[in-house]
Design a protein around this motif. Sequence first.
Motif, PDB file in Angstrom:
ATOM      1  N   LEU A 161       0.810  -1.219   0.000  1.00 29.69           N
ATOM      2  CA  LEU A 161       0.000   0.000   0.000  1.00 29.69           C
ATOM      3  C   LEU A 161       0.844   1.271   0.000  1.00 29.69           C
ATOM      4  O   LEU A 161       0.316   2.364   0.206  1.00 29.69           O
ATOM      5  CB  LEU A 161      -0.936  -0.003   1.216  1.00 29.69           C
ATOM      6  CG  LEU A 161      -1.960  -1.145   1.245  1.00 29.69           C
ATOM      7  CD1 LEU A 161      -2.839  -1.050   2.492  1.00 29.69           C
ATOM      8  CD2 LEU A 161      -2.824  -1.149  -0.008  1.00 29.69           C
ATOM      9  N   ASN A 162       2.145   1.138  -0.267  1.00 29.42           N
ATOM     10  CA  ASN A 162       3.002   2.316  -0.369  1.00 29.42           C
ATOM     11  C   ASN A 162       2.448   3.266  -1.434  1.00 29.42           C
ATOM     12  O   ASN A 162       2.120   2.850  -2.548  1.00 29.42           O
ATOM     13  CB  ASN A 162       4.416   1.872  -0.738  1.00 29.42           C
ATOM     14  CG  ASN A 162       5.357   3.035  -0.975  1.00 29.42           C
ATOM     15  OD1 ASN A 162       5.414   3.574  -2.075  1.00 29.42           O
ATOM     16  ND2 ASN A 162       6.097   3.416   0.048  1.00 29.42           N
ATOM     17  N   ALA A 196      -4.412  -5.981  -0.709  1.00 27.24           N
ATOM     18  CA  ALA A 196      -4.859  -5.677  -2.074  1.00 27.24           C
ATOM     19  C   ALA A 196      -6.348  -5.359  -2.095  1.00 27.24           C
ATOM     20  O   ALA A 196      -6.798  -4.457  -2.819  1.00 27.24           O
ATOM     21  CB  ALA A 196      -4.550  -6.853  -2.996  1.00 27.24           C
ATOM     22  N   ILE A 197      -7.118  -6.079  -1.303  1.00 28.89           N
ATOM     23  CA  ILE A 197      -8.554  -5.776  -1.191  1.00 28.89           C
ATOM     24  C   ILE A 197      -8.735  -4.362  -0.650  1.00 28.89           C
ATOM     25  O   ILE A 197      -9.522  -3.564  -1.169  1.00 28.89           O
ATOM     26  CB  ILE A 197      -9.249  -6.793  -0.264  1.00 28.89           C
ATOM     27  CG1 ILE A 197      -9.158  -8.209  -0.837  1.00 28.89           C
ATOM     28  CG2 ILE A 197     -10.714  -6.400  -0.045  1.00 28.89           C
ATOM     29  CD1 ILE A 197      -9.620  -9.292   0.133  1.00 28.89           C
ATOM     30  N   GLU A 198      -7.980  -4.051   0.382  1.00 29.49           N
ATOM     31  CA  GLU A 198      -8.076  -2.744   1.032  1.00 29.49           C
ATOM     32  C   GLU A 198      -7.682  -1.608   0.087  1.00 29.49           C
ATOM     33  O   GLU A 198      -8.339  -0.561   0.039  1.00 29.49           O
ATOM     34  CB  GLU A 198      -7.167  -2.733   2.262  1.00 29.49           C
ATOM     35  CG  GLU A 198      -7.134  -1.422   3.023  1.00 29.49           C
ATOM     36  CD  GLU A 198      -6.135  -1.445   4.168  1.00 29.49           C
ATOM     37  OE1 GLU A 198      -5.840  -0.361   4.708  1.00 29.49           O
ATOM     38  OE2 GLU A 198      -5.638  -2.541   4.518  1.00 29.49           O
ATOM     39  N   ILE A 223      -8.127 -15.953   0.041  1.00 27.56           N
ATOM     40  CA  ILE A 223      -8.463 -16.120  -1.379  1.00 27.56           C
ATOM     41  C   ILE A 223      -9.969 -15.981  -1.579  1.00 27.56           C
ATOM     42  O   ILE A 223     -10.436 -15.322  -2.522  1.00 27.56           O
ATOM     43  CB  ILE A 223      -7.953 -17.480  -1.894  1.00 27.56           C
ATOM     44  CG1 ILE A 223      -6.416 -17.478  -1.954  1.00 27.56           C
ATOM     45  CG2 ILE A 223      -8.539 -17.797  -3.270  1.00 27.56           C
ATOM     46  CD1 ILE A 223      -5.806 -18.817  -2.310  1.00 27.56           C
ATOM     47  N   GLU A 224     -10.731 -16.577  -0.691  1.00 25.44           N
ATOM     48  CA  GLU A 224     -12.196 -16.474  -0.756  1.00 25.44           C
ATOM     49  C   GLU A 224     -12.632 -15.010  -0.647  1.00 25.44           C
ATOM     50  O   GLU A 224     -13.475 -14.531  -1.418  1.00 25.44           O
ATOM     51  CB  GLU A 224     -12.805 -17.290   0.388  1.00 25.44           C
ATOM     52  CG  GLU A 224     -14.314 -17.345   0.380  1.00 25.44           C
ATOM     53  CD  GLU A 224     -14.862 -18.467  -0.477  1.00 25.44           C
ATOM     54  OE1 GLU A 224     -16.024 -18.340  -0.904  1.00 25.44           O
ATOM     55  OE2 GLU A 224     -14.144 -19.441  -0.727  1.00 25.44           O
ATOM     56  N   GLU A 225     -12.033 -14.284   0.286  1.00 25.94           N
ATOM     57  CA  GLU A 225     -12.366 -12.868   0.471  1.00 25.94           C
ATOM     58  C   GLU A 225     -11.967 -12.050  -0.759  1.00 25.94           C
ATOM     59  O   GLU A 225     -12.700 -11.155  -1.199  1.00 25.94           O
ATOM     60  CB  GLU A 225     -11.643 -12.329   1.708  1.00 25.94           C
ATOM     61  CG  GLU A 225     -12.098 -12.950   3.021  1.00 25.94           C
ATOM     62  CD  GLU A 225     -11.085 -12.759   4.147  1.00 25.94           C
ATOM     63  OE1 GLU A 225     -10.256 -11.819   4.043  1.00 25.94           O
ATOM     64  OE2 GLU A 225     -11.109 -13.544   5.113  1.00 25.94           O
ATOM     65  N   GLY A 226     -10.791 -12.365  -1.307  1.00 33.86           N
ATOM     66  CA  GLY A 226     -10.331 -11.640  -2.482  1.00 33.86           C
ATOM     67  C   GLY A 226     -11.226 -11.870  -3.684  1.00 33.86           C
ATOM     68  O   GLY A 226     -11.542 -10.934  -4.432  1.00 33.86           O
TER      69      GLY A 226
END
Length: 395
Positions: A161-162, A196-198, A223-226
Amino acid sequence: MTKFNRRNFLKSSLFGASGMLVSGSVKASTARSETAMIIRTLGKTGIELPILSMGVMRADTPNIVKAAYDSGIKLFDTAHGYQRGKNEEMLGEFFKDRPRDSFIIGTKVIPAGIDRRTGKLGPDFTKEGFLEMANTSLTRLQMDYVDIFYHHLAQSRETLLNDGMLAALTQLKQEGKAKHVGVSTHKNQAEVIRAAIEGGVHEVILVAINFTMKDDKDLMDAIEEGAAAGLGFIAMKTMAGGFHDEEKKIPVNGVAALKWVFQNPHIATAIPGFTKFEELHTDLEILNGLEMTEEERGNLLAGGGRSGFFCSGCTGCQHQCRKGLPVSDLMRAYMYTYAYGNLEKGREILDEYGVDADPCRGCPGCTVTCSSGFAVAERIAKVSRLKDVPEDFIT
């Protein structure tokens, strides 16, 4: 779906991969296999891919790339650093005269200035430097854009997230140099996926996943959340080093290993690396169906569900070493060197982490306990000997 025929493929690949015609002239063929492919969609990118793709890292001849392309494989995965740029150059030469919509290219860049031991970006990282490396990759590939451009080897939320990194990836998309952007990860994978989701910038995750990781609930949940958030997942390290034992007497059944990965519906495709026609030919058998036989299940259990070479990057060893060595990365170097015979990649990892030829000297005894049961000190001693080999002997 058409059954995959081993004999016909091997016959066509052995002759077709040479590019030679009966007349003796040489030209690029655009003929593609009509074998039916199992297709999955890569998350919100909308890209539809055959479940079998090609990791090109270890391939050093366009003949095997041609055989894969002619068989119907569409996605070819490379990176800025593979074979010191020669890998991208080879793909550029191969694809330069082929229709751009007949293939998909993914390439990756490790940001300069990253502390390879902590995964954190240092003061030497700049957005401009990262973009310059991306442009070099495009030049080597002889392409105006790549389909997927990855931030390579991220291992923490902070790095992913940089602001400068996210700005660089966003700029690549805005300038049309990358259709989609993503991240590849070997360590702290669940953390990276959730970051990555965030962040909402990345669209594709290149994730290490194989049958030895069946009990990694945190990764499977991530992975499920993504997937629910629209991320597309591509699998790497599916063969878990290729052998159940360090003696290399019990090989992993490659088709069984791929079938295990594809039991997860969120994995769109996998990028096994094949350097021989027979390896490609074997992996293509996945097209005959994803249901596992009892024999295949038995093979995956042959090593007690473990691998003789694959390090999951669990980081449990991270703070156990008295000398602060990057143990999991050295186990990865060992896998490349002894399982795959890729001395160049093994040496590259040693160089990147500043490991010398005898990093354990003076240590009274190894304090590292590996969750995979690896003899850590012995493996480090063996692989670090590569530092004594002249570089031109390896490359």
